[in-house]
Design an enzyme around this catalytic site. Structure first.
Site, mmCIF file in Angstrom:
data_model
loop_
_atom_site.group_PDB
_atom_site.id
_atom_site.type_symbol
_atom_site.label_atom_id
_atom_site.label_comp_id
_atom_site.label_asym_id
_atom_site.label_seq_id
_atom_site.Cartn_x
_atom_site.Cartn_y
_atom_site.Cartn_z
ATOM 1 N N SER A 261 0.720 -1.415 -0.041
ATOM 2 C CA SER A 261 0.024 -0.085 -0.014
ATOM 3 C C SER A 261 0.760 1.296 -0.146
ATOM 4 C CB SER A 261 -0.852 -0.030 1.195
ATOM 5 O OG SER A 261 -1.838 -1.017 1.195
ATOM 6 N N ASP A 333 6.800 -8.383 12.246
ATOM 7 C CA ASP A 333 7.299 -9.689 12.162
ATOM 8 C C ASP A 333 6.113 -10.228 13.270
ATOM 9 O OD1 ASP A 333 8.456 -12.213 12.143
ATOM 10 O OD2 ASP A 333 10.278 -11.528 12.776
ATOM 11 N N ASP A 336 5.875 -16.626 13.673
ATOM 12 C CA ASP A 336 6.980 -17.590 13.811
ATOM 13 C C ASP A 336 6.857 -19.054 13.510
ATOM 14 O OD1 ASP A 336 8.934 -15.586 14.577
ATOM 15 O OD2 ASP A 336 8.915 -15.926 16.862
#
Length: 825
Positions: A261, A333, A336
């Site tokens: 975006s 992030d 995991d």
């Protein structure tokens, strides 16, 4: 002979008449589901009359006396226009596609059942605040009111697709909307994919070369990583992927096609208008219809207008009279991958820091059309759900005797994200919007804001807190039983990146790195852009003050910073060095191509030949650089990484070694590889697009593919449901048109700005917006693609909250009346 001819003629005529009759009958039944935008309807679930005014672009302007009535009408309007799309989104997240499509979608259903997003959405209903709970209930009632109208009013099953894939439509529930937001989070997530690819690549190349092919953003530091085989032992040196062909309905986007975006805002000191400006264009996979649906809502807190997603009762990107907001993927992030060791003596147990522990498990039955049902055993560890080997290519990095699980912020049954989004929509100031966003969990976004006096950007969404001793810093799959590899909760919201009223007067994001903080206080190692931000910075700083039109100009900019930066490196020793060559020879074609590129300004214009030559050369160059080292794994690198190319040609940390072909005796230089790649590109262009380089058009190869996810591959029907357009832009331009990257047509435009909006708070009603196709999801409607040509040409429609303007050119006005008896008029 004459008799035979006569009977053949009769037979042909009969077949023709029969075909015309069948087509007419099909058209009749399909057209029955076209909604009538005029009239008065008596419905149960509202307290007072509600008016839905459709402007001349088919944008509903909803006027009601209470917020709940307005959300009811939004559900009614979205169901009128996008019922099939809403049904498909819900079935996808529920893991119930196979009930309609049979074994084809079984793998999708198995994945969605394992992630269990729908159950988490059901649990999250209780996590919503009172206004959101009321809005979800009212919205669901509005959708169901339209379903009742379909059943009682002969509305052709609600959508033409329902005649082909006939299946019952369950009533809409508040949990369905929350589930669609979680599905959106899945479609925007890419961290797990990146972890697995990094692990697979590390099994083949040295750590130094891994930093080349999967480079970090060069504006920040690089974290030292252990080799994956040393981190997690007993994995194969190379394993091919376990995926089959990708189904258009598969909810996990391929690498390079996750969320992206642009959004930026200018404060008063950088605006020529006397107030603030904001531009927003979120990027998602192109489909027909687009995932975006424009709407205006009259709320007690103030009217709002902008882009919604069918199934969600909230304006995700838009404005009120006082505040504008845009969203960009934050690339947090937030995933995991964990390697979970199974008990060799008991397959129902996995290893933890405290010994063996039973998987949490339950059975789930998947009903399959025209096939026996499948019973799936769902399993969870303390780290998250256990996933199959073909998800994210997990099977390629999983040692024998182990399974993989996924930690992900969206995997919570106490998720108030929708309440936070609703509260942001009602905010009037930057301070209020940032405060309202605090409970938001996923998908993580950069929220760009502009009120009448200031601008700001805040990263919203949960950011995992990791142990400083984490083995891989969250960049590679790691053993789930080690406490240091497990999440330690969520970072405080106050620590999420925040930029309020900056000194320079402008904030913005193109999915680029926003902060450079050391692990574990970082946001991410994997960012979505290192290129567009350079062009954006140039355009923002080239003017002292901006206007609505200059923001539109930037939003539609097609100049590639990447082309301008890389071409001088790629062609440094090729320009003006070749000998004279005869017409028709490869050497002459190379000279013509180089001459064209030497005089090109980097504009990825659909009408020019240079963008196609450049893109084909760059693609062939990366393939030549990596295929001898990576072998079959090189096919996973579907899009060129400009930072990798620059590292190689500038020989950063010895990266020029990629130019030498390992299997050959001579030592190839980067000039050799660049010349060979250009010849490869010209051969490919000649085979696919013709020999005359000067007459090539980038737009012929870079067609926007607004394809129908279910009917887009059906012969004949695909001519009616798919929308194809010649487009400018490319992977690294502000007017981003991300290419497919694979197959015979690698430059098809498949991921772009499905919504564009530019808001001017000096004159809010002069704001503009547009979507990539049209408001209707019905392919027989004239509003199926009515906005698409405007979008392609870089044009917009008015984004006004003035009710008189909406009514002045209304194509229809619908009034919903409270039902006073069990009968409808």
């Amino acid at each position: 002979m004459a008799l035979i001819f006569k009977w053949l003629l009769r037979l042909a005529t009969g077949v023709f008449v029969l075909a015309v009759g069948l087509v007419t009958l099909a058209w009749y039944f399909a057209s029955r589901s076209l909604p009538d935008y005029d009239g008065t309807y008596s419905v149960a679930g509202i307290t007072a009359p509600v008016e839905i005014v459709r402007d001349n672009a088919d944008v509903p302007h909803i006027f009601g006396q209470t917020d709940d009535d307005v959300f009811f009408a939004l559900g009614y309007a979205q169901a009128q226009d996008r019922l099939w799309q809403m049904t498909m989104l819900r079935r996808t997240v529920q893991g119930r596609l196979s009930e309609m499509f049979g074994p084809r979608t079984l793998k999708i259903d198995m994945l969605m059942r394992r992630l269990d997003l729908y159950s988490l959405a059901v649990s999250s209903v209780k996590a919503q605040d009172a206004p959101t709970t009321a809005a979800l209930t009212a919205y669901a009632a509005g959708v169901n009111a339209w379903l009742d109208e379909i059943n009682t009013g002969s509305r052709g099953r609600g959508a033409p697709e329902m005649w082909i894939f006939n299946a019952p439509i369950a009533p809409w529930q508040p949990a369905d909307s929350i589930a669609i937001l979680k599905l959106l989070a899945l479609q925007l997530s890419g961290q797990a994919t990146e972890e697995v690819l990094r692990a697979r690549t590390s099994l083949i190349v040295s750590p130094e070369r891994l930093a080349d092919i999967l480079p970090d953003d060069p504006t920040g530091g690089i974290a030292a990583l252990p080799d994956y085989s040393a981190l997690v032992g007993d994995v194969p040196k190379y394993a091919a992927n376990t995926r089959g062909p990708r189904d258009p309905l598969y909810p996990i986007a391929p690498r390079g096609l996750q969320g992206a975006s642009n959004a930026w805002a200018a404060g008063i000191t950088r605006s020529a208008t006397g107030s603030t400006l904001l531009a927003s264009d979120p990027h998602l996979q192109l489909t027909a219809p687009t995932v975006w649906y424009l709407a205006r809502l009259q709320l007690a807190s103030g009217d709002v207008i902008g882009g919604t997603i069918p199934g969600l009762p909230v304006v995700l990107s838009g404005r009120s009279a006082d505040l504008g907001w845009g969203i960009t993927s934050a690339y947090v992030d937030d995933q995991d991958v964990h390697i979970e060791q199974m008990n060799p003596d008991d397959a129902n147990q996995y290893r933890t820091a405290d010994g063996w522990k039973n998987f949490r498990s339950r059975d789930s039955i998947i009903t399959i059309k025209d096939a026996p049902a499948v019973t799936l055993k769902l399993r969870w560890t303390d780290n998250g759900p256990v996933l199959p080997a073909d998800t994210f290519d997990l099977g390629t990095i999983t040692p024998p005797g182990h399974v993989t699980s996924l930690s992900w912020t969206a995997l919570t049954g106490d998720d108030p994200s929708l309440s936070a989004a609703m509260a942001m929509m009602r905010a009037h100031t930057i301070e209020d919007a940032i405060k309202a966003a605090e409970p938001y969990v996923a998908p993580a976004q950069n929220l760009t804001l502009a009120d009448r006096t200031d601008v700001a950007m805040k990263t919203i969404g949960a950011i995992p807190r990791r142990d400083p001793a984490h083995q891989s810093k969250g960049r590679l799959p790691s053993y789930g039983y080690l406490p240091e590899n497990q999440w330690q909760g969520i970072m405080p919201y106050v620590d999420n990146p925040e930029f309020v009223a900056p000194d320079g007067g402008i904030v913005g994001n193109t999915n680029n790195k926003t902060v450079d903080r050391p692990f574990p206080n970082h946001v991410s190692y994997n960012w979505g852009d290192t290129q567009r931000v350079n062009r954006w910075r140039r355009l923002m700083q080239s003017r002292q003050v901006h206007t609505r039109d200059s923001f539109i100009e930037a939003q539609l900019d097609t100049v590639s910073f990447t082309a301008r930066a890389l071409l001088p490196l790629m062609g440094a020793d090729l320009w003006f060095t070749g000998d004279a060559a005869a017409d028709g020879t490869p050497e002459r074609r190379r000279q013509i191509a180089l001459d064209l590129l030497a005089n090109w300004n980097g504009e990825m214009n659909e009408h020019l030949p240079e963008p196609l030559i450049y893109a084909a050369w760059l693609r062939a160059l990366q393939d030549r650089l990596i295929r001898d080292e990576l072998g079959p794994l090189s096919s996973e690198f579907t899009h060129v990484d400009p930072v990798f190319i620059e590292r190689v040609f500038r020989d950063v940390d010895g990266a020029a070694i990629w130019c030498d072909v390992l299997q050959s005796a001579p030592v190839e230089t980067c000039t050799d590889i660049s010349r060979q790649a250009l010849d490869d590109a010209l051969i490919w262009i000649g085979e696919n697009w013709g020999q005359n380089l000067e007459t090539l058009r980038w737009g012929d190869a870079h067609q926007a593919t607004h394809d129908h996810p279910t009917l887009g591959t059906v012969p004949v029907l695909q001519w009616f449901v798919n929308i194809r357009q010649s487009t400018s832009g490319g992977d690294n331009t502000l007017m981003r048109g991300q290419t497919l990257g694979t197959g015979p047509d690698p430059f098809l435009n498949v991921h772009a700005a499905g919504y564009r909006g530019v808001y001017d708070f000096a004159d809010p009603d002069s704001s503009v917006f547009v979507t990539a196709t049209g408001q209707s999801g019905h392919f027989l409607s004239r509003y199926y693609d009515n906005l698409g040509e405007l979008w392609r040409r870089g044009e917009y429609i008015p984004m006004s909250l003035d009710p008189d303007l909406a009514r002045a050119a209304a194509l229809g006005t619908m009034v919903l009346q409270p039902r006073t008896s069990s009968k409808s008029p």
